[in-house]
Design a protein around this motif. Structure first.
Motif, short mmCIF file in Angstrom:
data_model
loop_
_atom_site.label_atom_id
_atom_site.label_comp_id
_atom_site.label_asym_id
_atom_site.label_seq_id
_atom_site.Cartn_x
_atom_site.Cartn_y
_atom_site.Cartn_z
N LYS A 68 0.80 -1.23 0.00
CA LYS A 68 0.00 0.00 0.00
C LYS A 68 0.84 1.28 0.00
N ARG A 69 2.04 1.23 0.52
CA ARG A 69 2.88 2.44 0.56
C ARG A 69 3.78 2.58 -0.67
N GLU A 70 3.71 1.61 -1.55
CA GLU A 70 4.55 1.61 -2.76
C GLU A 70 4.15 2.76 -3.68
N LYS A 71 5.13 3.41 -4.27
CA LYS A 71 4.87 4.44 -5.27
C LYS A 71 5.17 3.83 -6.63
N PHE A 72 4.19 3.87 -7.50
CA PHE A 72 4.36 3.34 -8.85
C PHE A 72 4.81 4.47 -9.76
N THR A 73 5.99 4.32 -10.33
CA THR A 73 6.55 5.40 -11.13
C THR A 73 6.66 5.06 -12.61
N ALA A 74 6.39 3.82 -12.98
CA ALA A 74 6.57 3.42 -14.38
C ALA A 74 5.31 2.74 -14.90
N LEU A 75 4.20 3.46 -14.91
CA LEU A 75 2.94 2.90 -15.39
C LEU A 75 2.49 3.50 -16.71
N PHE A 76 3.19 4.53 -17.15
CA PHE A 76 2.76 5.28 -18.32
C PHE A 76 2.63 4.40 -19.56
N HIS A 77 3.49 3.40 -19.69
CA HIS A 77 3.46 2.54 -20.88
C HIS A 77 2.19 1.69 -20.95
N HIS A 78 1.45 1.59 -19.85
CA HIS A 78 0.19 0.83 -19.87
C HIS A 78 -0.95 1.62 -20.52
N ILE A 79 -0.77 2.93 -20.68
CA ILE A 79 -1.79 3.74 -21.36
C ILE A 79 -1.49 3.65 -22.84
N ASN A 80 -2.12 2.68 -23.48
CA ASN A 80 -1.92 2.46 -24.91
C ASN A 80 -3.29 2.37 -25.57
N PRO A 81 -3.34 2.42 -26.89
CA PRO A 81 -4.65 2.40 -27.56
C PRO A 81 -5.52 1.21 -27.17
N GLU A 82 -4.94 0.04 -26.99
CA GLU A 82 -5.75 -1.13 -26.63
C GLU A 82 -6.35 -0.98 -25.24
N ALA A 83 -5.58 -0.46 -24.29
CA ALA A 83 -6.11 -0.24 -22.94
C ALA A 83 -7.22 0.81 -22.95
N LEU A 84 -7.05 1.86 -23.74
CA LEU A 84 -8.09 2.88 -23.85
C LEU A 84 -9.35 2.30 -24.49
N ARG A 85 -9.17 1.45 -25.49
CA ARG A 85 -10.31 0.81 -26.16
C ARG A 85 -11.04 -0.11 -25.17
N MET A 86 -10.28 -0.88 -24.38
CA MET A 86 -10.90 -1.75 -23.37
C MET A 86 -11.69 -0.93 -22.36
N ALA A 87 -11.12 0.20 -21.93
CA ALA A 87 -11.82 1.06 -20.96
C ALA A 87 -13.11 1.60 -21.57
N PHE A 88 -13.05 1.98 -22.84
CA PHE A 88 -14.26 2.49 -23.51
C PHE A 88 -15.35 1.43 -23.54
N TYR A 89 -15.00 0.21 -23.94
CA TYR A 89 -16.01 -0.84 -24.05
C TYR A 89 -16.49 -1.34 -22.69
#
Length: 154
Positions: A68-89
């Protein structure tokens, strides 16, 4: 092939194929030892499909729950067109229009272009979500539930 319920299925073992498969074979093939560990679980995918995107996000969720106290600093690469499309659907198709007045069906009409534009703006740092007005709704047990209402663009 079905075995007796009290018998184990035979192991499936990779075979070393023969070089010259004539009749008779020039050499015999030999069985290889079975793999150990998690050989059937792939850690990477050549193409990022829905299953691999979902699997990656599940791993992030689990890490966030456990640390719970972990800071995630390298998540930006997960925001890709496929992830955005999945979120939309994953959105409700019959939900009320957003503050911009756009319905799910209106956005879907030109989805590929809109997803590409959104992805580009996010990665350039040009995407700015609308601010939200936060209100707290009292619950019967005395606690309060936060509610965020997106404000209309001016």
């Amino acid at each position: 092939m079905m075995n007796d319920p009290e018998e184990s299925d035979p192991a499936i073992v990779a075979m070393n194929l023969v070089n010259k498969a004539g009749s008779p074979a020039a050499e015999q093939g030999e069985p290889r030892a079975g793999t150990k560990g998690k050989a059937d679980q792939h850690s990477t995918c050549r193409a990022q499909d829905r299953e691999s995107v979902s699997h990656a996000l599940d791993r992030i969720r689990q890490a966030a729950r456990h640390r719970k106290r972990e800071k995630f600093t390298a998540l930006f690469h997960h925001i890709n067109p496929e992830a955005l499309r999945m979120a939309f659907y994953a959105l409700k198709r019959e939900a009320a229009p957003g503050v911009d007045g756009m319905t799910w069906r209106t956005y879907e009409a030109d989805l590929d272009r809109k997803i590409a534009d959104l992805h580009d703006r996010v990665h350039r740092g040009a995407y700015r979500p609308l601010p939200s007005r936060r209100r707290y709704i009292p619950k019967p047990d005395g606690r309060q539930r936060p509610l965020a209402v997106a404000m209309q663009a001016s």
